[in-house]
Design a protein around this motif. Structure first.
Motif, PDB file in Angstrom:
ATOM      1  N   LEU A  40       0.829  -1.205   0.000  1.00 18.29           N
ATOM      2  CA  LEU A  40       0.000   0.000   0.000  1.00 18.29           C
ATOM      3  C   LEU A  40       0.860   1.250   0.000  1.00 18.29           C
ATOM      4  O   LEU A  40       0.501   2.262  -0.628  1.00 18.29           O
ATOM      5  CB  LEU A  40      -0.933   0.002   1.216  1.00 18.29           C
ATOM      6  CG  LEU A  40      -1.990   1.109   1.249  1.00 18.29           C
ATOM      7  CD1 LEU A  40      -2.896   1.036   0.022  1.00 18.29           C
ATOM      8  CD2 LEU A  40      -2.815   1.023   2.520  1.00 18.29           C
ATOM      9  N   LEU A  43       1.822   1.381  -3.805  1.00 14.99           N
ATOM     10  CA  LEU A  43       0.783   1.471  -4.836  1.00 14.99           C
ATOM     11  C   LEU A  43      -0.309   2.491  -4.541  1.00 14.99           C
ATOM     12  O   LEU A  43      -0.972   2.967  -5.448  1.00 14.99           O
ATOM     13  CB  LEU A  43       0.149   0.098  -5.028  1.00 14.99           C
ATOM     14  CG  LEU A  43       1.081  -0.990  -5.566  1.00 14.99           C
ATOM     15  CD1 LEU A  43       0.384  -2.339  -5.547  1.00 14.99           C
ATOM     16  CD2 LEU A  43       1.533  -0.637  -6.981  1.00 14.99           C
ATOM     17  N   LYS A  44      -0.538   2.801  -3.268  1.00 14.76           N
ATOM     18  CA  LYS A  44      -1.557   3.771  -2.863  1.00 14.76           C
ATOM     19  C   LYS A  44      -2.944   3.413  -3.400  1.00 14.76           C
ATOM     20  O   LYS A  44      -3.749   4.279  -3.685  1.00 14.76           O
ATOM     21  CB  LYS A  44      -1.160   5.185  -3.338  1.00 14.76           C
ATOM     22  CG  LYS A  44       0.066   5.745  -2.639  1.00 14.76           C
ATOM     23  CD  LYS A  44      -0.243   5.998  -1.180  1.00 14.76           C
ATOM     24  CE  LYS A  44       0.932   6.628  -0.452  1.00 14.76           C
ATOM     25  NZ  LYS A  44       2.064   5.727  -0.260  1.00 14.76           N
ATOM     26  N   SER A  45      -3.202   2.139  -3.560  1.00 12.79           N
ATOM     27  CA  SER A  45      -4.504   1.698  -4.054  1.00 12.79           C
ATOM     28  C   SER A  45      -4.845   0.355  -3.426  1.00 12.79           C
ATOM     29  O   SER A  45      -4.209  -0.657  -3.744  1.00 12.79           O
ATOM     30  CB  SER A  45      -4.488   1.563  -5.579  1.00 12.79           C
ATOM     31  OG  SER A  45      -5.638   0.863  -6.023  1.00 12.79           O
ATOM     32  N   PRO A  46      -5.839   0.304  -2.541  1.00 14.45           N
ATOM     33  CA  PRO A  46      -6.240  -0.970  -1.935  1.00 14.45           C
ATOM     34  C   PRO A  46      -6.624  -2.021  -2.975  1.00 14.45           C
ATOM     35  O   PRO A  46      -6.368  -3.210  -2.787  1.00 14.45           O
ATOM     36  CB  PRO A  46      -7.444  -0.587  -1.062  1.00 14.45           C
ATOM     37  CG  PRO A  46      -7.225   0.860  -0.751  1.00 14.45           C
ATOM     38  CD  PRO A  46      -6.606   1.439  -1.983  1.00 14.45           C
ATOM     39  N   GLU A  47      -7.237  -1.580  -4.074  1.00 12.68           N
ATOM     40  CA  GLU A  47      -7.647  -2.527  -5.108  1.00 12.68           C
ATOM     41  C   GLU A  47      -6.430  -3.176  -5.759  1.00 12.68           C
ATOM     42  O   GLU A  47      -6.409  -4.390  -5.992  1.00 12.68           O
ATOM     43  CB  GLU A  47      -8.485  -1.808  -6.176  1.00 12.68           C
ATOM     44  CG  GLU A  47      -9.838  -1.338  -5.689  1.00 12.68           C
ATOM     45  CD  GLU A  47      -9.760  -0.034  -4.906  1.00 12.68           C
ATOM     46  OE1 GLU A  47      -8.668   0.598  -4.893  1.00 12.68           O
ATOM     47  OE2 GLU A  47     -10.774   0.345  -4.304  1.00 12.68           O
ATOM     48  N   TRP A  48      -5.400  -2.382  -6.028  1.00 11.18           N
ATOM     49  CA  TRP A  48      -4.199  -2.930  -6.647  1.00 11.18           C
ATOM     50  C   TRP A  48      -3.420  -3.795  -5.672  1.00 11.18           C
ATOM     51  O   TRP A  48      -2.815  -4.786  -6.058  1.00 11.18           O
ATOM     52  CB  TRP A  48      -3.324  -1.803  -7.188  1.00 11.18           C
ATOM     53  CG  TRP A  48      -3.949  -1.128  -8.374  1.00 11.18           C
ATOM     54  CD1 TRP A  48      -5.080  -1.514  -9.033  1.00 11.18           C
ATOM     55  CD2 TRP A  48      -3.489   0.038  -9.031  1.00 11.18           C
ATOM     56  NE1 TRP A  48      -5.350  -0.650 -10.061  1.00 11.18           N
ATOM     57  CE2 TRP A  48      -4.396   0.311 -10.092  1.00 11.18           C
ATOM     58  CE3 TRP A  48      -2.408   0.891  -8.847  1.00 11.18           C
ATOM     59  CZ2 TRP A  48      -4.234   1.386 -10.949  1.00 11.18           C
ATOM     60  CZ3 TRP A  48      -2.244   1.971  -9.701  1.00 11.18           C
ATOM     61  CH2 TRP A  48      -3.147   2.217 -10.739  1.00 11.18           C
ATOM     62  N   MET A  98      -3.887   4.407 -15.794  1.00  8.31           N
ATOM     63  CA  MET A  98      -3.183   3.816 -14.657  1.00  8.31           C
ATOM     64  C   MET A  98      -1.974   4.673 -14.274  1.00  8.31           C
ATOM     65  O   MET A  98      -1.690   4.900 -13.101  1.00  8.31           O
ATOM     66  CB  MET A  98      -2.734   2.402 -15.038  1.00  8.31           C
ATOM     67  CG  MET A  98      -2.169   1.582 -13.898  1.00  8.31           C
ATOM     68  SD  MET A  98      -1.838  -0.105 -14.496  1.00  8.31           S
ATOM     69  CE  MET A  98      -1.240  -0.843 -12.956  1.00  8.31           C
ATOM     70  N   HIS A 101      -3.031   7.747 -12.332  1.00  9.45           N
ATOM     71  CA  HIS A 101      -3.370   7.421 -10.945  1.00  9.45           C
ATOM     72  C   HIS A 101      -2.114   7.331 -10.100  1.00  9.45           C
ATOM     73  O   HIS A 101      -2.043   7.873  -8.992  1.00  9.45           O
ATOM     74  CB  HIS A 101      -4.116   6.095 -10.879  1.00  9.45           C
ATOM     75  CG  HIS A 101      -4.267   5.577  -9.471  1.00  9.45           C
ATOM     76  ND1 HIS A 101      -5.307   5.962  -8.648  1.00  9.45           N
ATOM     77  CD2 HIS A 101      -3.478   4.739  -8.739  1.00  9.45           C
ATOM     78  CE1 HIS A 101      -5.147   5.375  -7.463  1.00  9.45           C
ATOM     79  NE2 HIS A 101      -4.057   4.628  -7.504  1.00  9.45           N
ATOM     80  N   LEU A 102      -1.094   6.663 -10.622  1.00  9.14           N
ATOM     81  CA  LEU A 102       0.146   6.492  -9.865  1.00  9.14           C
ATOM     82  C   LEU A 102       0.838   7.826  -9.640  1.00  9.14           C
ATOM     83  O   LEU A 102       1.311   8.124  -8.540  1.00  9.14           O
ATOM     84  CB  LEU A 102       1.073   5.536 -10.620  1.00  9.14           C
ATOM     85  CG  LEU A 102       0.606   4.078 -10.659  1.00  9.14           C
ATOM     86  CD1 LEU A 102       1.473   3.268 -11.605  1.00  9.14           C
ATOM     87  CD2 LEU A 102       0.656   3.473  -9.268  1.00  9.14           C
ATOM     88  N   ALA A 105      -1.182   9.743  -7.010  1.00  8.93           N
ATOM     89  CA  ALA A 105      -1.073   9.143  -5.679  1.00  8.93           C
ATOM     90  C   ALA A 105       0.289   9.381  -5.064  1.00  8.93           C
ATOM     91  O   ALA A 105       0.408   9.741  -3.893  1.00  8.93           O
ATOM     92  CB  ALA A 105      -1.349   7.640  -5.770  1.00  8.93           C
TER      93      ALA A 105
END
Length: 201
Positions: A40, A43-48, A98, A101-102, A105
Motif C-alpha cells: 500500500l 501502490l496507494k490503491s487498496p484494489e491494486w 493507470m 493514478h500512480l 497518488a
C-alpha cells in the motif's frame, strides 16, 4: 526471524509442498497484512494491493513444489511481491489512466521507502535525467533539490527572482516525472514523491 518462527514456517512449507490447504491458509493469514502494508505504501490503491496479493499467493500455491522449506518464506514472498509491483509499473507505462493514478497518488502522499530499495541503478537514472535538463534549469534544480537551498537563497545566488526559481523547479519536476515514467519501472514509485516536494521559501 526467530528460530522458533523459522522452524514453524519450515514445517508449514513441508506441508504446503504436499498440497496442504491448511498450511497454505496459515501462511496466507500470517503474512498477508505485512505484505499489504508494504504494498500500500508503494501502490496507494487498496484494489491494486488486493490484486497483487491474490497473484502472489496464487503463485505460492501453483509453485509450491519448487519451494525450499529451508529458506525463509518471508524473503521469498516479499521478493515476489516486489517483482509483481515492477510488472504493474510496466503496465502503467502502457496504460495512461493507470499512469495518471500512480503519478497523482505518489505526488499527494509521503511514504517511507527502505534504503535497500533505492538501488544504485535508480539513482543513476535520476542523475541521467537531471543531466538532460537545460543548463540553467539544471543548476536551479540541483541547488534547490540536491543541496536543499531555499528559493530565496537560490534567487540571490543566481540573481534571478524567486518566481523564476519556482518556474524552473515546476518545469524540471514535470520533465523528470515524465522521463522516469517512461524509462523506469519501480523507480517511479520510489522517486515521484521526492520529485514532487517543493523547496521551502
Amino acid at each position: 526471524m526467530a528460530a522458533g518462527q523459522h522452524m514453524e514456517d519450515r514445517d508449514l512449507l513441508v506441508q504446503l509442498r504436499e498440497g496442504s490447504h491448511v498450511a497454505f491458509q496459515t501462511l496466507y493469514h500470517r503474512y498477508k497484512m505485512r505484505l499489504a502494508g508494504n504494498l500500500l505504501r508503494m501502490l496507494k490503491s487498496p484494489e491494486w494491493v488486493e490484486e497483487v496479493l491474490q497473484d502472489l499467493f496464487m503463485r505460492l500455491w501453483s509453485h509450491r513444489e519448487q519451494i525450499d522449506p529451508e529458506r525463509p518464506i518471508k524473503a521469498y514472498l516479499f521478493r515476489v511481491a516486489e517483482n509483481l509491483v515492477r510488472d504493474m509499473f510496466r503496465r502503467a507505462a502502457r496504460d495512461q489512466r493507470m499512469q495518471q493514478h500512480l503519478l497523482q497518488a505518489m505526488s499527494e502522499a509521503y511514504f517511507h521507502v527502505e534504503e535497500r530499495l533505492i538501488s544504485q541503478e535508480l539513482k543513476e537514472e535520476l542523475r541521467m535525467a537531471i543531466e538532460l535538463l537545460p543548463p540553467k534549469r539544471r543548476e536551479v534544480y540541483v541547488l534547490c533539490k540536491l543541496e536543499a537551498k531555499s528559493y530565496e537563497e537560490v534567487s540571490q545566488l543566481l540573481h534571478i527572482s524567486s518566481g523564476t526559481v519556482n518556474d524552473h523547479i515546476k518545469k524540471a519536476n514535470l520533465f523528470l516525472r515524465r522521463y522516469l515514467a517512461q524509462h523506469s519501472e519501480l523507480g517511479i514509485a520510489l522517486l515521484i514523491t521526492w520529485l514532487s516536494a517543493d523547496c521551502q521559501f
